[in-house]
Design a protein around this motif. Structure first.
Motif, PDB file in Angstrom:
ATOM      1  N   UNK A  18       0.725  -1.079  -0.216  1.00  0.00           N
ATOM      2  CA  UNK A  18       0.331   0.212   0.394  1.00  0.00           C
ATOM      3  C   UNK A  18       1.074   1.401  -0.201  1.00  0.00           C
ATOM      4  N   UNK A  19       1.817   1.150   0.762  1.00  0.00           N
ATOM      5  CA  UNK A  19       2.467   2.711   0.809  1.00  0.00           C
ATOM      6  C   UNK A  19       3.265   3.159  -0.788  1.00  0.00           C
ATOM      7  N   UNK A  20       3.715   1.571  -1.829  1.00  0.00           N
ATOM      8  CA  UNK A  20       4.893   2.224  -2.486  1.00  0.00           C
ATOM      9  C   UNK A  20       3.639   2.580  -3.908  1.00  0.00           C
ATOM     10  N   UNK A  21       2.445   1.777  -3.606  1.00  0.00           N
ATOM     11  CA  UNK A  21       1.492   2.431  -4.338  1.00  0.00           C
ATOM     12  C   UNK A  21       0.753   4.004  -4.201  1.00  0.00           C
ATOM     13  N   UNK A  22       0.525   3.961  -2.931  1.00  0.00           N
ATOM     14  CA  UNK A  22       0.995   5.815  -2.579  1.00  0.00           C
ATOM     15  C   UNK A  22       2.244   6.378  -2.544  1.00  0.00           C
ATOM     16  N   UNK A  23       2.795   5.804  -2.971  1.00  0.00           N
ATOM     17  CA  UNK A  23       4.669   6.324  -3.194  1.00  0.00           C
ATOM     18  C   UNK A  23       4.612   6.889  -4.992  1.00  0.00           C
TER      19      UNK A  23
END
Length: 57
Positions: A18-23
């Motif tokens: 999720x954090x990588x997609x958000x980044x």
């Protein structure tokens, strides 16, 4: 506690995903609103300054 270990590992993996997609989403929005992101590392600037210096010589 051993029964919860797969659940905790799965939750950690989902959080990283999720954090990588958000980044990436933040990078795309930044590129749209702030004029793009230059990934050349300044090579075009260096080539332009080298061309202007060589034309003086």
């Amino acid at each position: 506690m051993a029964n919860r270990l797969p659940l905790l590992i799965t939750l950690a993996g989902v959080a990283v995903l999720f954090l990588s997609i958000l980044f990436v989403f933040a990078l795309v929005l930044g590129a749209m609103f702030f004029g793009g992101i230059e990934f050349t590392g300044g090579h075009t600037d260096a080539a332009a300054s080298l061309a202007s210096i060589s034309s003086l010589v």
